[in-house]
Design an enzyme around this catalytic site. Sequence first.
Site, PDB file in Angstrom:
ATOM      1  N   GLU A 164      52.765  53.549  43.529  1.00 16.70           N
ATOM      2  CA  GLU A 164      51.520  53.131  42.894  1.00 16.70           C
ATOM      3  C   GLU A 164      50.424  54.045  43.445  1.00 16.70           C
ATOM      4  OE1 GLU A 164      49.799  49.292  44.049  1.00 16.70           O
ATOM      5  OE2 GLU A 164      49.347  48.963  41.937  1.00 16.70           O
ATOM      6  N   CYS A 193      46.061  47.241  38.774  1.00 22.67           N
ATOM      7  CA  CYS A 193      47.486  46.968  38.976  1.00 22.67           C
ATOM      8  C   CYS A 193      48.290  47.218  37.707  1.00 22.67           C
ATOM      9  CB  CYS A 193      47.672  45.539  39.449  1.00 22.67           C
ATOM     10  SG  CYS A 193      46.714  44.389  38.469  1.00 22.67           S
ATOM     11  N   GLU A 240      50.558  38.047  42.983  1.00 24.16           N
ATOM     12  CA  GLU A 240      50.279  39.042  41.924  1.00 24.16           C
ATOM     13  C   GLU A 240      50.128  40.377  42.637  1.00 24.16           C
ATOM     14  OE1 GLU A 240      50.308  38.539  38.785  1.00 24.16           O
ATOM     15  OE2 GLU A 240      50.017  36.383  38.523  1.00 24.16           O
ATOM     16  N   LYS A 284      39.312  33.835  50.150  1.00 26.02           N
ATOM     17  CA  LYS A 284      39.027  34.977  51.008  1.00 26.02           C
ATOM     18  C   LYS A 284      38.999  36.236  50.141  1.00 26.02           C
ATOM     19  CE  LYS A 284      41.045  38.267  53.144  1.00 26.02           C
ATOM     20  NZ  LYS A 284      39.973  39.257  53.120  1.00 26.02           N
TER      21      LYS A 284
END
Length: 456
Positions: free
Chosen positions: A359, A267, A233, A158
């Site tokens: 983040e 990331c 992750e 997906k």
Amino acid sequence: MAVIEEYVDIVEPATESVISTIPRAGMAETDAAVAAAKAAYPAWSSVAPGERAGLLRRVSGLIEERGEELALLEARNVGKPISDARGEVGMVIDTFAYYAGAPERLMGQTIPVPGGMNFTFRESMGVVALITPWNFPLAIASWAVAPALAAGNTVVLKPAELTPLTAMQLQQIVLDAGVPEGVFNVVVGPGNVVGERLVEHPDVSKVSFTGSTEVGKRISARASETFKRVTLELGGKSANIVFADADLEKAAEAAPSSVFGNSGQDCCARSRVLVERSAVDRFVELFSQSMQEFRVGDPLDSSTQMGPLITARDRDRVASFLEGATVIARGTAPDGPGFWFAPAIVLPGSNNDRVVREEIFGPIVSIIPFDNEDEAVMIANDTIYGLSGSVWTENGSRALRVARAIEAGTLSVNSNWSVRVNTPYGGFKQSGIGRTLGPNALNYYTELKNVYVATN
Ligand code: NAD
């Protein structure tokens, strides 16, 4: 249950134009994909290892043949520089080639025990669901698809709804390579419908998720209801630690790509640069200069180093990090159309500022001075994340000491580069569970079986 639109527009972030309109899947399509993967599993897991290896090699070859087309599609859909997209496609080619070596090397151990011996086997798991983000769509998909198929699993992927085009191409490539129908399925639809269904589906054995820590927590909780195996992750807030004895020119030259690369939507972005106090002025001067030279503009121009952000909403979200911040240097970006945002270097008031803790997923970097090695390590580890980071110093012992002390899974010394096909990649703490890439990844797509044989 969420209301599902029938079609989804795919937007080019650099122009804001619709480049494709594709059907949006829901529960029924998800269930059909899992059923197809389940039906294909017995035959695929029994394919002779050499044959499976040959098919993966063919996938790698076809990606190479269609490489430029894939890179162009990725650059337009994500808004990433074409030179970066070409590099990522190169990594995808290598990823399939690397894991094509796996089927014939999946081996167990023989362990002598009293009265007989034990054998261990690495068994395939069944149907594996892969849920991927929008920032490196094809590369991240390949990091999971290749080892999962190599180990004999069937797969339902997906992709993120914003950037599904190259994953859809990959599905066709895998079929063209001769992999039987049903072995690799792609379902494009919303995370809270398609993603949730995959995580709860009783016929899915394992979920491999790459995305935000927030969604990762939800997936982890939902998957535990059926004890699905999970690889996560997740996000990061990585530190780039620059000691005064480092090659400052080299560190400053590399710094922009480590945090403005992929428009900061990475990331591994080193969005906290920790600099030894005596070197702060010189480093900031050099970094500002290299930021000005970092070419922001048309993703399809081969010399471009940074494109737009992914959506208007993300541009506004990223801009909110500059409210009340002390901006010490600012780059440039086109006016629009397109979701442009000029890179920025900020000096936070304290290590509790939002810009330091969260983040950002955009091209903003904080400069944080430190006085000694212990303080640098303390600040670097003062985060819920633990994905990546760099240490810059000419002192070899210090480089190793600090690299060992940083609580992160993927580090580099005197470089920002630490993600490679043949080495493990992943995070400590809330940056994830499990490892991608390298030989270890195969452990996460197999179950370990032990068989005792009595000999007396
Ligand atoms: P996201 O978490 O919003 O979405 C990731 C994927 O999960 C998408 O396909 C989305 O549709 C799906 N999803 C959303 N809600 C879901 C749910 N309830 N159940 C199941 N699936 C669901 O992340 P994003 O915005 O696409 O990507 C950015 C994030 O990904 C950042 O936090 C970044 O750090 C992280 N990321 C991590 C890595 C890594 O390797 N550690 C790599 C790339 C991106």
